[in-house]
Design a protein around this motif. Structure first.
Motif, mmCIF file in Angstrom:
data_model
loop_
_atom_site.group_PDB
_atom_site.id
_atom_site.type_symbol
_atom_site.label_atom_id
_atom_site.label_comp_id
_atom_site.label_asym_id
_atom_site.label_seq_id
_atom_site.Cartn_x
_atom_site.Cartn_y
_atom_site.Cartn_z
ATOM 1 N N THR A 7 0.833 -1.205 0.000
ATOM 2 C CA THR A 7 0.000 0.000 0.000
ATOM 3 C C THR A 7 0.864 1.251 0.000
ATOM 4 O OG1 THR A 7 -1.646 -1.204 1.325
ATOM 5 C CG2 THR A 7 -1.930 1.178 1.123
ATOM 6 N N SER A 87 1.263 1.765 -3.842
ATOM 7 C CA SER A 87 0.307 2.636 -4.527
ATOM 8 C C SER A 87 0.437 4.078 -4.043
ATOM 9 C CB SER A 87 -1.127 2.147 -4.284
ATOM 10 O OG SER A 87 -1.297 0.822 -4.727
ATOM 11 N N TYR A 88 1.080 4.236 -2.870
ATOM 12 C CA TYR A 88 1.305 5.556 -2.284
ATOM 13 C C TYR A 88 2.762 5.665 -1.859
ATOM 14 C CZ TYR A 88 -3.795 5.670 -2.079
ATOM 15 O OH TYR A 88 -5.132 5.629 -2.406
ATOM 16 N N TYR A 107 -2.545 9.092 4.978
ATOM 17 C CA TYR A 107 -3.099 8.110 4.053
ATOM 18 C C TYR A 107 -4.604 8.321 3.870
ATOM 19 C CZ TYR A 107 -4.943 3.626 2.404
ATOM 20 O OH TYR A 107 -5.619 2.650 1.707
ATOM 21 N N ILE A 110 -5.325 11.500 1.754
ATOM 22 C CA ILE A 110 -5.066 11.298 0.329
ATOM 23 C C ILE A 110 -6.098 10.357 -0.294
ATOM 24 C CG2 ILE A 110 -3.512 10.100 -1.266
ATOM 25 C CD1 ILE A 110 -2.401 12.743 -0.815
ATOM 26 N N ALA A 111 -6.369 9.246 0.380
ATOM 27 C CA ALA A 111 -7.287 8.238 -0.156
ATOM 28 C C ALA A 111 -8.700 8.786 -0.343
ATOM 29 C CB ALA A 111 -7.305 7.018 0.755
ATOM 30 N N SER A 179 0.096 9.973 -3.819
ATOM 31 C CA SER A 179 -0.199 8.733 -4.536
ATOM 32 C C SER A 179 0.776 8.565 -5.694
ATOM 33 C CB SER A 179 -1.631 8.762 -5.081
ATOM 34 O OG SER A 179 -1.757 9.730 -6.107
ATOM 35 N N LYS A 180 0.972 7.328 -6.100
ATOM 36 C CA LYS A 180 1.811 7.067 -7.272
ATOM 37 C C LYS A 180 1.183 7.699 -8.513
ATOM 38 C CE LYS A 180 4.171 3.368 -9.816
ATOM 39 N NZ LYS A 180 3.902 3.974 -11.148
ATOM 40 N N THR A 181 -0.137 7.753 -8.527
ATOM 41 C CA THR A 181 -0.846 8.364 -9.657
ATOM 42 C C THR A 181 -0.446 9.821 -9.824
ATOM 43 O OG1 THR A 181 -2.747 6.888 -9.356
ATOM 44 C CG2 THR A 181 -3.113 8.913 -10.619
ATOM 45 N N TRP A 182 -0.426 10.559 -8.711
ATOM 46 C CA TRP A 182 -0.044 11.970 -8.785
ATOM 47 C C TRP A 182 1.453 12.105 -9.063
ATOM 48 C CZ3 TRP A 182 -1.743 16.632 -9.616
ATOM 49 C CH2 TRP A 182 -3.108 16.910 -9.449
#
Length: 326
Positions: A7, A87-88, A107, A110-111, A179-182
């Motif tokens: 995670t 993922s983060y 967490y 952000i989530a 996040s990994k996305t950002w």
């Protein structure tokens, strides 16, 4: 601590901060989070393979990697992100002590908020005092102390606050949760910077991508500030010079036209005048360490501006992107 589906990846960039790193890892080793898996990725910029092997033996559940050199904080963070599987990402200084609560709170923030590009929390010094938490992007009204004093009320009114959360312009790189996305969206940390302002730049890139920057005021970490940089006169001169260099790099990256010209000119003039005055005092009062430092810094500043003109770049010679463009 790591599982097949991680995670949160805690990413730590170390440079000669062995004692602090040990304290940091000991604190992380005590953390257990139900249904949330952690991994720890340590990137060592010291290139001390023997020391890293010792740490790897002491912390077998953590991941240790040697960088190819002292390539700077941004480069180390990006390398850590490449090695991470979470993922983060939680980017953490080695001279910090973190507990379960701030990790959980960041967490959850952000989530629950996809538009939140990065979040941090309060930082307490070892004496119990809080580090400053409201930070402003460099611009004319914030670039110098006298300007910040003149516009203080207006600046602080611009900071949005809610229950247990505020939204400063930028957050300290000592503790950054995203996040990994950002991270992928903004293409990670900017390796134009070798040291300093990389966290300002990261926050600015998030803002430019319509994301928000947040700081939680209901939780904190301990930060033994400067554990990896303020060691002696030589090191202090290098770090203070890098602050000046990175300020110029930031202005180059985020301003254009006449405004860019004015801001760069003001920084150059302010730096030269300030360092000439203090440097000359240091020449005659060399037995005062702080003034001797200013004389050393004057020489380094003059050399930097000469090379900036010669090489047609504001980048530090230590910057990875300076090396790539040579």
């Amino acid at each position: 601590m790591a599982t097949n589906k991680t995670t949160i990846s805690i990413i730590i960039v170390n440079y000669k901060s062995w004692h602090h790193l040990q304290n940091c890892l000991n604190a992380i080793n005590k953390i257990t989070l139900n249904s949330i898996s952690l991994e720890v990725v340590v990137i060592d910029n010291t290139l001390d393979a023997i020391k890293i092997d010792e740490f790897a033996a002491s912390y077998p559940n953590f991941n240790f990697y040697l960088n190819s050199g002292n390539n700077g904080f941004a480069n180390g963070c990006n390398l850590g992100a490449e090695k991470a599987t979470g993922s983060y990402f939680l980017f953490l200084n080695p001279d910090t002590i973190i507990a379960k609560e701030p990790i959980l709170e960041m967490y959850k923030a952000i989530a629950n908020s996809p538009n939140l590009g990065a979040v941090s929390c309060l930082q307490k010094n070892t004496n119990g005092s809080l580090e400053k938490s409201i930070r402003f992007f460099p611009r004319l009204s914030t670039l110098f102390g006298v300007f910040r004093a003149l516009f203080k009320k207006r600046l602080y009114k611009s900071i949005r606050k809610e229950k247990n959360i505020m939204y400063p312009d930028w957050i300290s790189g000592a503790v950054v949760f995203m996040s990994k996305t950002w991270f992928d969206k903004i293409k990670g940390w900017n390796e134009d910077y070798w040291m300093y302002f990389e966290d300002v730049d990261l926050s600015k890139k998030i803002r430019n991508s319509q994301g928000e920057i947040a700081l939680l005021t209901n939780t904190y970490i301990i930060h033994d500030h400067g554990g990896s940089s303020r060691i002696n006169l030589k090191t202090a001169a290098i770090t203070k010079l890098e602050v000046i260099i990175s300020k110029h790099v930031y202005l180059k990256n985020h301003f254009k036209g006449f405004q860019y010209f004015i801001l760069q000119t003001l920084v150059v003039l302010n730096t030269i005048i300030n360092k000439i005055i203090l440097g000359l005092l240091g020449l005659f009062l060399f037995f005062v360490p702080k003034l001797k430092l200013q004389f050393i810094l004057l020489q380094k500043v003059v050399n930097y501006y000469f090379l900036a003109i010669k090489n047609n770049t504001w980048l530090s010679k230590k910057s990875q992107n300076f090396k790539k463009n040579r």
